[in-house]
Write a protein that holds these residues in place. Structure first.
Motif, mmCIF file in Angstrom:
data_model
loop_
_atom_site.group_PDB
_atom_site.id
_atom_site.type_symbol
_atom_site.label_atom_id
_atom_site.label_comp_id
_atom_site.label_asym_id
_atom_site.label_seq_id
_atom_site.Cartn_x
_atom_site.Cartn_y
_atom_site.Cartn_z
ATOM 1 N N ARG A 190 89.534 -58.953 59.555
ATOM 2 C CA ARG A 190 90.414 -57.820 59.813
ATOM 3 C C ARG A 190 90.634 -57.700 61.320
ATOM 4 N NH1 ARG A 190 92.690 -53.620 57.302
ATOM 5 N NH2 ARG A 190 93.171 -51.777 58.550
ATOM 6 N N THR A 191 91.905 -57.590 61.718
ATOM 7 C CA THR A 191 92.262 -57.550 63.130
ATOM 8 C C THR A 191 93.315 -56.468 63.357
ATOM 9 O OG1 THR A 191 94.104 -59.101 62.957
ATOM 10 C CG2 THR A 191 91.886 -60.063 63.223
ATOM 11 N N VAL A 192 93.822 -56.423 64.570
ATOM 12 C CA VAL A 192 94.889 -55.470 64.884
ATOM 13 C C VAL A 192 96.151 -55.755 64.064
ATOM 14 C CG1 VAL A 192 95.869 -56.784 66.818
ATOM 15 C CG2 VAL A 192 96.026 -54.287 66.817
ATOM 16 N N PHE A 193 96.298 -56.953 63.564
ATOM 17 C CA PHE A 193 97.415 -57.254 62.664
ATOM 18 C C PHE A 193 97.396 -56.332 61.456
ATOM 19 C CE2 PHE A 193 98.594 -59.445 58.706
ATOM 20 C CZ PHE A 193 99.944 -59.663 58.929
ATOM 21 N N ASP A 194 96.248 -56.178 60.839
ATOM 22 C CA ASP A 194 96.148 -55.348 59.640
ATOM 23 C C ASP A 194 96.465 -53.893 59.948
ATOM 24 O OD1 ASP A 194 94.761 -57.350 57.584
ATOM 25 O OD2 ASP A 194 93.778 -57.584 59.518
ATOM 26 N N THR A 195 95.966 -53.411 61.077
ATOM 27 C CA THR A 195 96.259 -52.030 61.464
ATOM 28 C C THR A 195 97.748 -51.844 61.715
ATOM 29 O OG1 THR A 195 94.071 -51.873 62.483
ATOM 30 C CG2 THR A 195 95.694 -50.200 63.108
ATOM 31 N N THR A 196 98.379 -52.818 62.365
ATOM 32 C CA THR A 196 99.813 -52.737 62.654
ATOM 33 C C THR A 196 100.631 -52.703 61.367
ATOM 34 O OG1 THR A 196 99.486 -53.921 64.737
ATOM 35 C CG2 THR A 196 101.724 -53.849 63.858
ATOM 36 N N VAL A 197 100.287 -53.577 60.439
ATOM 37 C CA VAL A 197 101.006 -53.621 59.159
ATOM 38 C C VAL A 197 100.923 -52.265 58.465
ATOM 39 C CG1 VAL A 197 101.004 -54.636 56.849
ATOM 40 C CG2 VAL A 197 100.755 -56.108 58.861
ATOM 41 N N ALA A 198 99.730 -51.688 58.409
ATOM 42 C CA ALA A 198 99.566 -50.394 57.748
ATOM 43 C C ALA A 198 100.294 -49.296 58.506
ATOM 44 C CB ALA A 198 98.079 -50.069 57.621
ATOM 45 N N HIS A 199 100.161 -49.306 59.825
ATOM 46 C CA HIS A 199 100.786 -48.275 60.660
ATOM 47 C C HIS A 199 102.306 -48.292 60.522
ATOM 48 C CE1 HIS A 199 101.553 -45.667 64.033
ATOM 49 N NE2 HIS A 199 102.062 -46.629 64.770
ATOM 50 N N GLU A 200 102.881 -49.476 60.325
ATOM 51 C CA GLU A 200 104.332 -49.600 60.218
ATOM 52 C C GLU A 200 104.813 -49.569 58.766
ATOM 53 O OE1 GLU A 200 105.566 -52.835 62.779
ATOM 54 O OE2 GLU A 200 104.502 -51.968 64.495
ATOM 55 N N GLY A 201 103.899 -49.206 57.850
ATOM 56 C CA GLY A 201 104.273 -48.965 56.469
ATOM 57 C C GLY A 201 104.581 -50.195 55.656
ATOM 58 N N LEU A 202 104.003 -51.338 56.022
ATOM 59 C CA LEU A 202 104.365 -52.607 55.391
ATOM 60 C C LEU A 202 103.247 -53.186 54.522
ATOM 61 C CD1 LEU A 202 106.045 -54.218 58.533
ATOM 62 C CD2 LEU A 202 107.237 -53.331 56.518
ATOM 63 N N SER A 203 102.258 -52.391 54.175
ATOM 64 C CA SER A 203 101.095 -52.920 53.450
ATOM 65 C C SER A 203 101.479 -53.588 52.136
ATOM 66 C CB SER A 203 100.086 -51.798 53.187
ATOM 67 O OG SER A 203 99.572 -51.300 54.409
ATOM 68 N N SER A 204 102.506 -53.065 51.479
ATOM 69 C CA SER A 204 102.874 -53.618 50.170
ATOM 70 C C SER A 204 103.465 -55.022 50.252
ATOM 71 C CB SER A 204 103.858 -52.687 49.458
ATOM 72 O OG SER A 204 105.070 -52.575 50.192
ATOM 73 N N ILE A 205 103.899 -55.434 51.439
ATOM 74 C CA ILE A 205 104.435 -56.799 51.591
ATOM 75 C C ILE A 205 103.606 -57.610 52.581
ATOM 76 C CG2 ILE A 205 106.793 -56.127 50.985
ATOM 77 C CD1 ILE A 205 107.448 -56.359 54.037
ATOM 78 N N GLN A 206 102.369 -57.191 52.839
ATOM 79 C CA GLN A 206 101.552 -57.870 53.849
ATOM 80 C C GLN A 206 101.377 -59.347 53.543
ATOM 81 O OE1 GLN A 206 98.097 -55.777 55.173
ATOM 82 N NE2 GLN A 206 97.130 -57.560 56.095
ATOM 83 N N ASN A 207 101.302 -59.688 52.263
ATOM 84 C CA ASN A 207 101.101 -61.105 51.915
ATOM 85 C C ASN A 207 102.305 -61.972 52.250
ATOM 86 O OD1 ASN A 207 102.761 -60.024 49.949
ATOM 87 N ND2 ASN A 207 101.833 -61.165 48.255
ATOM 88 N N LYS A 208 103.445 -61.366 52.598
ATOM 89 C CA LYS A 208 104.631 -62.127 52.997
ATOM 90 C C LYS A 208 104.727 -62.290 54.513
ATOM 91 C CE LYS A 208 107.408 -60.479 49.076
ATOM 92 N NZ LYS A 208 108.665 -59.773 48.695
ATOM 93 N N LEU A 209 103.823 -61.673 55.249
ATOM 94 C CA LEU A 209 103.919 -61.635 56.702
ATOM 95 C C LEU A 209 102.975 -62.645 57.339
ATOM 96 C CD1 LEU A 209 103.979 -57.747 57.139
ATOM 97 C CD2 LEU A 209 105.904 -59.303 56.749
ATOM 98 N N TYR A 210 103.422 -63.209 58.425
ATOM 99 C CA TYR A 210 102.650 -64.228 59.146
ATOM 100 C C TYR A 210 101.520 -63.580 59.938
ATOM 101 C CZ TYR A 210 101.657 -67.716 62.783
ATOM 102 O OH TYR A 210 101.040 -68.578 63.651
ATOM 103 N N ASP A 211 100.317 -64.093 59.771
ATOM 104 C CA ASP A 211 99.143 -63.559 60.459
ATOM 105 C C ASP A 211 98.453 -64.673 61.239
ATOM 106 O OD1 ASP A 211 96.792 -62.432 61.340
ATOM 107 O OD2 ASP A 211 96.018 -61.943 59.345
ATOM 108 N N PRO A 212 98.626 -64.716 62.568
ATOM 109 C CA PRO A 212 97.981 -65.770 63.367
ATOM 110 C C PRO A 212 96.571 -65.418 63.837
ATOM 111 C CG PRO A 212 99.420 -64.485 64.757
ATOM 112 C CD PRO A 212 99.531 -63.885 63.370
ATOM 113 N N LEU A 213 96.072 -64.229 63.490
ATOM 114 C CA LEU A 213 94.821 -63.745 64.075
ATOM 115 C C LEU A 213 93.613 -63.873 63.151
ATOM 116 C CD1 LEU A 213 96.060 -60.491 65.871
ATOM 117 C CD2 LEU A 213 95.930 -62.829 66.755
ATOM 118 N N LYS A 214 93.804 -63.758 61.861
ATOM 119 C CA LYS A 214 92.682 -63.752 60.925
ATOM 120 C C LYS A 214 91.873 -65.042 61.040
ATOM 121 C CE LYS A 214 91.728 -63.016 55.999
ATOM 122 N NZ LYS A 214 92.355 -62.756 54.675
#
Length: 755
Positions: A190-214
């Motif tokens: 879990r990184t700032v990527f996850d917090t950003t996704v949640a903060h910007e209301g995108l949790s439901s499509i998180q699996n479609k988003l590129y994550d270079p940090l995990k």
């Protein structure tokens, strides 16, 4: 007037291309601290190298070393001490040998050679002494315990200083491993990527988003010949405490070889990363072969372009020298997966030496580590076209191509239409920086927008990267097909989003003339809540026309984009001192910044310029627009030197270019800044390069215009690249062009000279 140049050909002949090797940078005394360091690098690694109190120190940085907070961390610091000390002799000399990318330290007949393998992530330090010496090589780290940061220190990461909470950076893992030091930093799941996704209301499509940090893990191993562990050390450098793991010579010798092998990967299991490091080490070839290949790469790098000014104007000579030094800094990340950051690249150093109010660790830089501010980044990379450094350019283009699915998913989620929405403050995972998105924002505010008065509705910098892609294809002859999905998606966003916004306001999607209403918009960060910003209009028009010129579109797509061209509104004008000038927009609500976007139709878009209709109006804009006149400056990302060159304002272009590319005021002349950003300020150097190039050579389609804003008293020897796989090489001396080579020869008829 266009010349076939028959007389000139007789004078100049078709002389063979001349070889070029840049002059070295030589220091005769050691340094006081890291701010007086010298850059060295290759591949995707940068070193800050300096000698202080008889010891050799190196900060090591590698592209892509993003931690869980998306800070761009140093790999660590290497300290080398010799006994007896051969670095205290009065004949001390430190030389950056640009021709092969290495640093040579001399003291008497003793030598130390520091260099980075261009093709493998390996740092080399080699000692040759006239009498046997012992070496102590210490790997130093300030990340030996979990660190917390609040307030201004978080400017170095994605959280930024506006974040109300506490940010934690996990400790590195460092240990002796036989006769070596193993070190790495590992992000968790879990990184700032996850917090950003949640903060910007995108949790439901998180699996479609590129994550270079995990699970990103980066580090390496320090080893060498004739070494054994010698325990731990500790100390304080600047404001930062550190711990060290020391290796020392088993016996005195005249020759020592130190090596740092690096490895970066996203691995769910640590053992996989460790295996990857071992594989990297097993692929290291012999020192001699590695050095010969590295030196050969740098020779080819310098052979493909140069720009050298000579003569009595010492500031012009200095500007061209610093142009070369900045190009070298960019060459150090020619093979990186990630683009060079505008705010220091690979060569930041202890921040208190930049700003005494920043007594933070060497990992600090303002404006983030994984945050890519688009207007700044494009200035870093546009000059790489004319230098022929498209290998350097590749990482910046790949950055945007990699993020296309995220940008499209974001658009579809928030607004339900097609197209890629790229914001100005863009994280390396493709979402807006969460701080600029707004930690405190009204619940009713459009969730697709940044709640930020500088950045709201600022989408159009993505169009400049579309232009960069199209130019890369035009310069090199490479297939533009790989870029078409990106370009079409960026254009689609503007077409569909502004029709979508119009339908929110009323029943019609277009204005009375059948054109888009680009409102709310933004002319750069300066003219806000703009109605039909000229910078956006020029970008849409030029990118669409260039897209149609590729010849790669199906008949259906060609018809669609021809229709889109008719929906782009016209540019706007206003009066200043009784003269017509380009307007920033048709209307706007407020002015926030100082970017002079009313001149963006001049640069980068080239709608106006030398030999084109409306040149007087564009010149009036530079000379008489009251906002522009208040904003003219050589500092940082300001582009007035480029505008002046594009408009043929020779004296003004020369004045600003000499100031912008003048010595930085720091020991290394191309460590500019901090300007608006940080030191070294790479968008300062990039905009300086562009301006000098545009003074010397401007291109438009197949036309090559030489010396369009060049002072007659500046002698110059140059080799630049032009579109359609063309090289232009020449010498201008005493007001005369004495040599001109055009490759291929068939392009000679496209050259225009001012005399």
């Amino acid at each position: 007037m266009r010349y076939l140049l028959p007389v000139l050909l007789f004078v100049c002949g078709a002389a063979a291309a001349q070889t070029y090797a840049p002059d070295p940078v030589i220091w005769k005394t050691p340094s006081r601290n890291s701010s007086e360091s010298m850059p060295c690098g290759g591949g995707d690694i940068g070193l800050n190298v300096w000698v202080e109190n008889g010891e050799l120190l190196c900060y090591i940085a590698r592209s892509g070393s993003f931690d869980e907070n998306n800070a761009l961390l140093k790999t660590g610091r290497l300290r080398v001490k010799l006994s007896p000390n051969i670095l205290t002799d009065q004949s001390f000399e430190q030389e950056l040998r640009l021709s092969d990318g290495s640093i040579r330290l001399k003291s008497g007949k003793n030598r130390i050679h520091v260099w980075v393998d261009v093709f493998r992530p390996v740092v080399h330090v080699e000692v040759e002494s006239t009498s046997p010496t012992r070496v102590e090589a210490t790997y130093e780290s300030w990340r030996t315990t979990e660190r917390t940061a609040k307030g201004a220190e978080n400017k170095a990461n994605t959280w930024k200083h506006m974040y109300p909470g506490t940010v934690t950076t996990s400790r590195d893992s460092i240990r002796f491993d036989g006769a070596s030091v193993l070190f790495f930093h590992r992000n968790g799941g879990r990184t700032v990527f996850d917090t950003t996704v949640a903060h910007e209301g995108l949790s439901s499509i998180q699996n479609k988003l590129y994550d270079p940090l995990k699970f990103r893990t980066f580090g390496g191993r320090l080893t060498g010949t004739n070494l054994e562990p010698a325990g731990n050390t500790s100390g304080k450098y600047g404001s930062t405490s550190f711990s060290g793991w020391k290796l020392q010579s088993r016996s005195a010798a005249r020759q020592h070889r130190l090596r740092v092998v690096l490895h970066t990967a996203q691995e769910e299991q640590l053992n996989n990363w460790l295996s990857g490091l071992k594989k990297q080490e097993s692929q290291v070839i012999s020192r001699t072969e590695s050095w010969l290949k590295t030196a050969a790469w740098w020779k080819l790098f310098w052979d493909r372009s140069h720009l050298v000014i000579s003569g009595k104007d010492t500031l012009a000579v200095q500007a061209a020298r610093n142009y070369t030094l900045f190009r070298y800094l960019m060459g150090c990340n020619a093979r990186g997966e990630w683009p060079t950051k505008f705010n220091g690249g690979l060569f930041t150093y202890d921040p208190e030496e930049v700003d005494p109010k920043s007594p933070f660790t060497p990992d600090f830089r303002a404006w983030g580590g994984g945050t890519h501010t688009a207007q700044n980044q494009r200035l870093v990379y546009f000059p790489m076209l004319k230098t022929g450094d498209t290998d350097v350019l590749e990482s910046q283009l790949a950055f945007y191509l990699r993020l296309l699915p995220t940008a499209e998913a974001r658009t579809r989620f928030y607004w339900g239409h097609n197209g890629a929405s790229f914001t100005e403050q863009l994280e390396n995972f493709g979402l807006p920086n969460p701080a600029e998105y707004g930690w405190k924002r009204p619940a009713s505010f459009d969730k697709g927008l940044e709640y930020n008065k500088w950045l709201e509705y600022l989408w159009d910098t993505s169009l400049e990267f579309c232009l960069m892609m199209l130019d890369e294809s035009r310069y090199t002859g490479s297939d533009a097909g790989r870029y078409l999905p990106f370009i079409e998606s960026c254009l689609t966003f503007f077409d569909e989003h502004y029709q979508y916004l119009a339908r929110q306001r009323g029943a019609a999607a277009l204005d009375g003339d059948g054109r888009l209403v680009l409102y709310p918009g933004s002319a750069a960060e300066t003219y806000k809540m703009a109605y039909n910003a000229n910078s956006t209009i020029a970008g849409l028009k030029v990118v669409t026309e260039r897209l149609l010129e590729t010849g790669l579109l199906s008949p259906e797509k060609k018809k669609h984009w021809e229709g889109f061209l008719t929906r782009i509104p016209p540019l706007s004008f206003r009066q200043s001192e009784g003269r017509p000038v380009l307007s920033p927009a048709l209307h706007w609500e407020r002015v926030n910044n100082t970017e002079s976007p009313q001149l963006y139709p001049v640069y980068p878009w080239g709608v106006y310029g030398i030999g084109k209709a409306g040149l007087d109006t564009a010149r009036n804009t530079y000379l008489y627009d009251p906002d522009v006149q208040k904003q003219v400056s050589p500092v940082g990302w300001r582009q007035h030197n480029i505008f002046a060159a594009r408009l043929g304002l020779t004296d003004e272009a020369a004045r600003l270019t000499k100031q912008k590319l003048g010595d930085s005021g720091r020991r290394f002349p191309a460590f500019w800044g901090p300007g608006f950003d940080w030191t070294p300020d790479h968008n300062w150097g990039g905009s300086g390069m562009i301006g000098l190039q545009e003074m010397l050579m401007q291109t438009d389609g197949r036309t090559i215009r030489l010396f369009p804003a060049w002072p007659k008293e500046w002698d110059v020897r140059f080799k630049l690249h032009a579109p359609y796989q063309t090289i232009v090489e020449g010498t201008y001396e005493n007001g005369r062009l004495t040599r001109l080579n055009i490759i291929p020869e068939s392009r000679r008829s496209d050259v225009i000279l001012p005399f």
